[in-house]
Design a protein around this motif. Structure first.
Motif, short mmCIF file in Angstrom:
data_model
loop_
_atom_site.label_atom_id
_atom_site.label_comp_id
_atom_site.label_asym_id
_atom_site.label_seq_id
_atom_site.Cartn_x
_atom_site.Cartn_y
_atom_site.Cartn_z
N TYR A 30 0.70 -1.05 0.02
CA TYR A 30 0.25 0.50 -0.11
C TYR A 30 0.81 0.91 -0.17
O TYR A 30 0.84 1.56 -0.76
CB TYR A 30 -0.73 0.12 1.60
CG TYR A 30 -2.04 0.84 1.39
CD1 TYR A 30 -3.23 1.27 0.69
CD2 TYR A 30 -1.44 2.41 2.44
CE1 TYR A 30 -3.63 2.70 0.76
CE2 TYR A 30 -2.05 3.30 2.72
CZ TYR A 30 -3.00 3.25 1.52
OH TYR A 30 -4.03 4.32 2.18
N VAL A 87 -5.77 1.48 -3.68
CA VAL A 87 -4.45 2.87 -4.28
C VAL A 87 -5.01 2.66 -5.74
O VAL A 87 -4.72 1.88 -6.61
CB VAL A 87 -3.86 2.75 -3.76
CG1 VAL A 87 -2.56 3.81 -4.43
CG2 VAL A 87 -3.57 2.93 -2.82
N LEU A 125 2.34 1.83 -3.59
CA LEU A 125 1.78 1.65 -4.42
C LEU A 125 1.23 2.99 -4.68
O LEU A 125 0.99 4.05 -5.23
CB LEU A 125 0.39 1.09 -5.00
CG LEU A 125 1.12 -0.45 -5.22
CD1 LEU A 125 0.38 -1.77 -4.79
CD2 LEU A 125 1.61 -0.77 -6.94
N LYS A 126 0.98 3.77 -3.26
CA LYS A 126 0.67 5.21 -2.73
C LYS A 126 1.52 6.79 -3.39
O LYS A 126 0.93 7.41 -3.47
CB LYS A 126 0.22 5.53 -1.84
CG LYS A 126 0.51 5.47 -0.60
CD LYS A 126 -0.02 6.08 0.05
CE LYS A 126 0.90 6.79 1.75
NZ LYS A 126 0.13 6.78 3.10
N GLU A 127 2.93 6.21 -3.33
CA GLU A 127 3.74 7.33 -4.14
C GLU A 127 4.10 7.77 -5.07
O GLU A 127 3.69 6.69 -6.14
CB GLU A 127 5.55 6.22 -3.43
CG GLU A 127 5.55 5.89 -2.01
CD GLU A 127 5.82 7.55 -1.29
OE1 GLU A 127 6.81 8.54 -2.80
OE2 GLU A 127 5.23 7.38 -0.59
N ASP A 145 -1.99 4.50 -8.87
CA ASP A 145 -0.70 4.02 -8.84
C ASP A 145 -0.51 5.46 -9.78
O ASP A 145 -1.56 5.78 -10.13
CB ASP A 145 -0.04 3.06 -8.92
CG ASP A 145 0.17 2.06 -10.11
OD1 ASP A 145 -0.77 3.75 -11.65
OD2 ASP A 145 1.00 1.95 -10.75
N LYS A 146 0.68 5.75 -9.83
CA LYS A 146 0.81 6.98 -10.46
C LYS A 146 0.52 6.47 -12.28
O LYS A 146 1.02 7.37 -12.93
CB LYS A 146 2.47 7.65 -10.58
CG LYS A 146 3.75 6.11 -10.47
CD LYS A 146 5.06 6.88 -9.93
CE LYS A 146 5.68 5.96 -10.22
NZ LYS A 146 8.20 6.59 -10.27
N GLY A 151 1.03 8.22 -6.05
CA GLY A 151 -0.36 8.15 -6.67
C GLY A 151 -1.52 8.46 -5.89
O GLY A 151 -1.40 9.76 -5.24
#
Length: 138
Positions: free
Chosen positions: A99, A124, A102-104, A126-127, A106
């Motif tokens: 988590y 999430v 993946l949220k970096e 992602d980017k 995003g």
């Protein structure tokens, strides 16, 4: 063992999709649960039009598991967000690690939290615009 599973999000026709894939792909159906069958939450009363929508379904095609659900009434259903990837983590710690990574860059759709079906569940984007549902085996 961590697994990646296709997750199809439908707009009120998930039951029909389960029946279709059962016949078309010779899928085995392992369960279909509606929003109306979920435990009630007095803080968030369930609208009548949501009760028969699928909150979660699991089918197996050959050796591959696939999950399906309907959107909650009022939630937008757009091409591009109707197919997601569910990551089934072995532990809450592993789910948190996925988590956080993946949220970096995003966007968090649902914070990682305990639910009645998972000790750690979150969503999430992602980017790259890919939606991941992170869950932990109960």
């Amino acid at each position: 063992m961590t697994r990646l599973l296709p997750y199809l999000v439908m707009d009120g026709n998930a039951k029909e999709a389960v029946e279709f894939y059962e016949k078309a792909l010779k899928a085995s159906v392992f369960g279909v649960q509606t929003f109306g069958e979920m435990p009630a939450n007095p803080d968030y009363p369930l609208p009548e039009e949501a009760k028969n929508r699928v909150s979660h379904a699991m089918i197996k095609v050959g050796e591959t598991d696939m999950m399906l659900s309907d959107t909650f009434p009022g939630t937008p259903h757009e091409k591009g967000n109707h197919v997601t990837i569910c990551i089934m983590a072995d532990t809450k710690e592993q789910a948190k690690e996925f988590y956080e990574a993946l949220k970096e860059g995003g966007q968090v759709t649902m914070p990682l939290q305990e639910t009645f079906w998972s000790p750690a569940y979150g969503i999430v984007i992602d980017k790259f615009g890919v939606t991941f549902q992170i869950s932990t085996e109960a």
